[in-house]
Design an enzyme around this catalytic site. Structure first.
Site, PDB file in Angstrom:
ATOM      1  N   ASP A   1     -21.174  41.680 -20.034  1.00 58.42           N
ATOM      2  CA  ASP A   1     -20.181  40.606 -20.186  1.00 58.42           C
ATOM      3  C   ASP A   1     -20.294  39.963 -21.564  1.00 58.42           C
ATOM      4  O   ASP A   1     -21.400  39.574 -21.976  1.00 58.42           O
ATOM      5  CB  ASP A   1     -20.439  39.505 -19.135  1.00 58.42           C
ATOM      6  CG  ASP A   1     -19.595  39.697 -17.886  1.00 58.42           C
ATOM      7  OD1 ASP A   1     -18.459  40.189 -18.001  1.00 58.42           O
ATOM      8  OD2 ASP A   1     -20.081  39.342 -16.798  1.00 58.42           O
TER       9      ASP A   1
ATOM     10  N   GLU B   1     -12.919  38.684 -19.657  1.00 55.68           N
ATOM     11  CA  GLU B   1     -12.075  38.127 -18.601  1.00 55.68           C
ATOM     12  C   GLU B   1     -10.711  37.735 -19.162  1.00 55.68           C
ATOM     13  O   GLU B   1     -10.632  37.058 -20.202  1.00 55.68           O
ATOM     14  CB  GLU B   1     -12.757  36.890 -17.996  1.00 55.68           C
ATOM     15  CG  GLU B   1     -14.070  37.222 -17.295  1.00 55.68           C
ATOM     16  CD  GLU B   1     -14.712  36.016 -16.615  1.00 55.68           C
ATOM     17  OE1 GLU B   1     -14.098  34.931 -16.591  1.00 55.68           O
ATOM     18  OE2 GLU B   1     -15.836  36.173 -16.103  1.00 55.68           O
TER      19      GLU B   1
ATOM     20  N   GLU C   1     -11.432  40.429  -8.939  1.00 56.77           N
ATOM     21  CA  GLU C   1     -12.311  39.570  -8.138  1.00 56.77           C
ATOM     22  C   GLU C   1     -11.503  38.657  -7.225  1.00 56.77           C
ATOM     23  O   GLU C   1     -10.585  37.957  -7.666  1.00 56.77           O
ATOM     24  CB  GLU C   1     -13.214  38.745  -9.079  1.00 56.77           C
ATOM     25  CG  GLU C   1     -14.161  37.824  -8.311  1.00 56.77           C
ATOM     26  CD  GLU C   1     -15.306  37.267  -9.147  1.00 56.77           C
ATOM     27  OE1 GLU C   1     -15.452  37.669 -10.317  1.00 56.77           O
ATOM     28  OE2 GLU C   1     -16.049  36.427  -8.610  1.00 56.77           O
TER      29      GLU C   1
ATOM     30  N   ASP D   1     -22.465  37.925 -16.738  1.00 57.33           N
ATOM     31  CA  ASP D   1     -22.828  36.562 -17.153  1.00 57.33           C
ATOM     32  C   ASP D   1     -23.179  35.714 -15.930  1.00 57.33           C
ATOM     33  O   ASP D   1     -23.533  34.538 -16.050  1.00 57.33           O
ATOM     34  CB  ASP D   1     -21.742  35.910 -18.021  1.00 57.33           C
ATOM     35  CG  ASP D   1     -20.380  35.873 -17.359  1.00 57.33           C
ATOM     36  OD1 ASP D   1     -20.266  36.293 -16.189  1.00 57.33           O
ATOM     37  OD2 ASP D   1     -19.414  35.412 -18.009  1.00 57.33           O
ATOM     38  N   SER D   2     -23.146  36.342 -14.724  1.00 57.46           N
ATOM     39  CA  SER D   2     -23.701  35.695 -13.533  1.00 57.46           C
ATOM     40  C   SER D   2     -25.203  35.485 -13.719  1.00 57.46           C
ATOM     41  O   SER D   2     -25.827  34.764 -12.930  1.00 57.46           O
ATOM     42  CB  SER D   2     -23.429  36.540 -12.285  1.00 57.46           C
ATOM     43  OG  SER D   2     -23.801  37.897 -12.505  1.00 57.46           O
TER      44      SER D   2
HETATM   45  O1  KIV Z   1     -20.901  38.282 -14.019  1.00 59.60           O
HETATM   46  C1  KIV Z   1     -20.751  38.977 -13.003  1.00 59.60           C
HETATM   47  O2  KIV Z   1     -21.684  39.231 -12.235  1.00 59.60           O
HETATM   48  C2  KIV Z   1     -19.419  39.513 -12.736  1.00 59.60           C
HETATM   49  C3  KIV Z   1     -19.201  40.130 -11.396  1.00 59.60           C
HETATM   50  C4  KIV Z   1     -18.974  39.057 -10.404  1.00 59.60           C
HETATM   51  C5  KIV Z   1     -18.093  41.113 -11.417  1.00 59.60           C
HETATM   52  O3  KIV Z   1     -18.556  39.407 -13.553  1.00 59.60           O
END
Ligand code: KIV
Length: 272
Positions: free
Chosen positions: A91, A123, A190, A52-53
């Site tokens: 995610d 998460e 993380e 979700d980044s």
């Molecule tokens: O969303 C993402 O890119 C992540 C990584 C930082 C592990 O959860």
């Protein structure tokens, strides 16, 4: 099926576990689109995270909170089309699994059905146990994520290293064991102290993938735009930059603009 396709074996959760068991490190990077995922797959990455980044690096949001389930499915669908070997995990975005376990299951099933991905990531620990169990009960592989969990950034108030205090470290270890007991196939840790990550990797059997969690874990993950040097403003200590794509792309773009303005492009060979 072509011979080439039949020779390529997809990475599975069993293979990831076997990699931990024999001490082979797991490589994981994020991707959000077809072209990047194709290159990553050809390079031999084990796991692609449709993180979700995407909310930050693709959509320009300050946090991961605004991205929607539909948007995550769009990114995941593009990634899955590009690859044959890597395991693709997606995610579940903020607000699509914390409410109750039925909603969590619905979100996970939509991701699996509509994108063709191979697993989902969530998460949290104890607080989301019911949702994790419910998703797993449908046969969907689940990856956990503990430590600095960006969907809770407004609770933390800062992107500083997590679990430096004993109480938070103890909770993190408890949460990792809960996720393992539920049946998660791996956990991302993380931005936590390396010694704590080492302890978790030793105390749980499933693979531990670190980002800012030191070297004593079973694999590493980075956000692809960060490791390629596309994001310039994000330079945490844990990040190793493998290319300066910002500079390379800027040079290409400025050259193109110059060539167009000067009528150098296109030339005779580039015309019909
Ligand atoms: O969303 C993402 O890119 C992540 C990584 C930082 C592990 O959860």
């Amino acid at each position: 099926m072509s011979q080439h396709q039949s020779e390529i074996k997809r990475v599975t959760t069993h293979q990831l576990q076997a990699m931990k068991n024999r001490g082979e490190k797991i490589s994981m990077l994020t991707a959000y689109d077809y072209s990047m995922a194709r290159i990553l797959g050809m390079a031999g990455i084990d796991v692609i995270l449709v993180g979700d980044s995407a909310s930050n690096v693709m959509a320009g949001n300050e946090t991961t909170l605004p991205i929607t389930l539909d948007q995550m499915i769009y990114h995941a669908t593009s990634v899955v089309k590009a690859i044959t070997r890597p395991f693709v995990v997606v995610d579940i975005p903020f607000g699509s699994y914390q409410g109750n376990s039925s909603e969590a299951l619905r979100s996970a099933i939509r991701i699996m059905k509509e994108s063709g991905a191979h697993g989902v990531k969530v998460e949290g620990g104890e607080e989301i146990r019911e949702s994790v169990v419910r998703i797993l009960s449908a046969g969907v592989p689940v990856m956990g994520h503990l430590g600095l969990t960006p969907q809770s950034i407004f609770k933390f108030g800062t992107y500083a290293v997590r679990a430096k205090e004993q109480e938070e470290a103890d909770k993190l270890i408890r949460d990792a064991k809960i996720l393992e007991d539920c049946g998660c196939f791996a956990i991302v840790l993380e931005k936590i102290p390396a010694e704590l990550a080492k302890k978790v990797a030793e105390e749980v059997r499933i693979p531990i993938i670190g980002i800012g969690a030191g070297p004593h874990v079973d694999g590493q993950v980075l956000v692809i735009h960060d490791m390629l040097g596309i994001t310039q403003e994000f330079q945490p200590r844990f990040l190793r930059t493998y290319a300066d794509l910002d500079a390379i792309m800027t040079k290409a773009f400025t050259q193109y603009i110059e060539d167009v303005k000067s009528s150098d492009f296109p030339n005779e060979k580039e015309s019909y």
